[in-house]
Design a protein around this motif. Structure first.
Motif, PDB file in Angstrom:
ATOM      1  N   MET A  89       9.628  27.276  56.032  1.00 28.14           N
ATOM      2  CA  MET A  89       9.132  29.102  56.555  1.00 28.14           C
ATOM      3  C   MET A  89       9.723  29.013  58.431  1.00 28.14           C
ATOM      4  O   MET A  89       9.268  28.441  59.110  1.00 28.14           O
ATOM      5  N   PRO A  90      11.611  29.076  58.149  1.00 27.10           N
ATOM      6  CA  PRO A  90      11.766  29.132  59.615  1.00 27.10           C
ATOM      7  C   PRO A  90      10.762  29.867  60.557  1.00 27.10           C
ATOM      8  O   PRO A  90      10.525  29.819  61.689  1.00 27.10           O
ATOM      9  N   TRP A 100      14.587  26.310  65.494  1.00 21.89           N
ATOM     10  CA  TRP A 100      14.360  24.662  64.275  1.00 21.89           C
ATOM     11  C   TRP A 100      16.495  24.539  64.435  1.00 21.89           C
ATOM     12  O   TRP A 100      15.837  23.129  64.516  1.00 21.89           O
ATOM     13  N   ASP A 101      16.967  25.577  64.749  1.00 19.73           N
ATOM     14  CA  ASP A 101      18.601  24.518  64.412  1.00 19.73           C
ATOM     15  C   ASP A 101      18.609  23.406  66.231  1.00 19.73           C
ATOM     16  O   ASP A 101      18.814  22.544  66.156  1.00 19.73           O
ATOM     17  N   ALA A 102      17.736  23.672  67.212  1.00 15.96           N
ATOM     18  CA  ALA A 102      17.891  23.095  68.045  1.00 15.96           C
ATOM     19  C   ALA A 102      17.064  22.126  68.444  1.00 15.96           C
ATOM     20  O   ALA A 102      17.655  20.854  68.919  1.00 15.96           O
ATOM     21  N   ALA A 103      15.583  21.937  67.876  1.00 18.81           N
ATOM     22  CA  ALA A 103      14.818  20.974  67.323  1.00 18.81           C
ATOM     23  C   ALA A 103      15.803  20.077  66.493  1.00 18.81           C
ATOM     24  O   ALA A 103      15.418  18.449  66.821  1.00 18.81           O
ATOM     25  N   SER A 135       7.409  22.482  67.682  1.00 20.18           N
ATOM     26  CA  SER A 135       5.853  22.860  67.155  1.00 20.18           C
ATOM     27  C   SER A 135       6.163  23.774  65.591  1.00 20.18           C
ATOM     28  O   SER A 135       5.483  25.133  65.546  1.00 20.18           O
ATOM     29  N   TYR A 136       5.927  22.563  65.025  1.00 18.90           N
ATOM     30  CA  TYR A 136       6.050  23.751  63.951  1.00 18.90           C
ATOM     31  C   TYR A 136       4.826  23.962  62.896  1.00 18.90           C
ATOM     32  O   TYR A 136       4.162  23.394  63.131  1.00 18.90           O
TER      33      TYR A 136
END
Length: 184
Positions: A89-90, A100-103, A135-136
């Motif tokens: 889950m974004p 999300w995309d940056a990580a 930091s998901y």
């Protein structure tokens, strides 16, 4: 977008998905937005069917995987198309979709400068690094073992053929060993 939202206002990820605005999973095109994907590694997975190759996908579903020393592939997994996926889950990533995309991008840049060590610093480590950077789920202790274990109950097979591709070689080996044991 409904009439009371301006183009600049952010749309919650859940609302985007419910509204059909988030890219859907597309098995034919191998697009898995916000997913961890997995595919078997010949011989290794035949003997240990829970071990395989892992990648992480961007918000648009493009797969990034640490495919070898100093190489992170984009959109072409090292051992073939995914057979399993686990959609995350974004909104659980720090800063949502941009986070999300940056990580994923940052983890990929880090792993483009690393030697691939199959039992220590590998494709699972690349995915864990991306999850730690974002930091998901408020977590910064993702690692390759945790990911391998979580893929067992949380992932879904892409198709029946993908399930067979994963498990048939193992079943043949087990049947052969059992047949040999019965003969001896």
């Amino acid at each position: 977008m409904n009439g009371d939202q301006s183009p600049e206002s952010p749309i919650d990820s859940i609302d985007r998905e419910q509204a059909g605005l988030m890219d859907p999973i597309d098995h034919e095109r191998c697009r898995y937005p916000y997913c961890i994907v997995w595919t078997p590694i010949p011989v290794l997975t035949w003997i240990f069917p829970f071990l395989g190759h892992m990648g992480i996908c961007s918000s648009s579903g493009v797969i990034r995987d640490f495919a070898g020393p100093y190489f992170v592939s984009e959109d072409l997994m090292a051992f073939g198309n995914p057979t399993k996926y686990w959609q995350l889950m974004p909104q659980k990533a720090h800063n949502g979709q941009p986070g999300w995309d940056a990580a994923v991008a940052e983890a990929s840049e880090i792993y483009k400068k690393r030697m691939h060590v199959i039992f220590y610093d590998n494709c699972h480590s690349h995915v864990a690094t991306a999850l730690n950077i974002m930091s998901y789920g408020g977590c910064k202790n993702w690692n390759m073992v945790k990911l391998a274990l979580y893929m067992i109950p949380y992932s879904k097979y892409v198709s029946v053929a993908a399930f067979v591709k994963t498990w048939l070689p193992f079943a043949i080996i087990v049947a052969f060993i059992c047949t040999l044991a019965a003969i001896i």
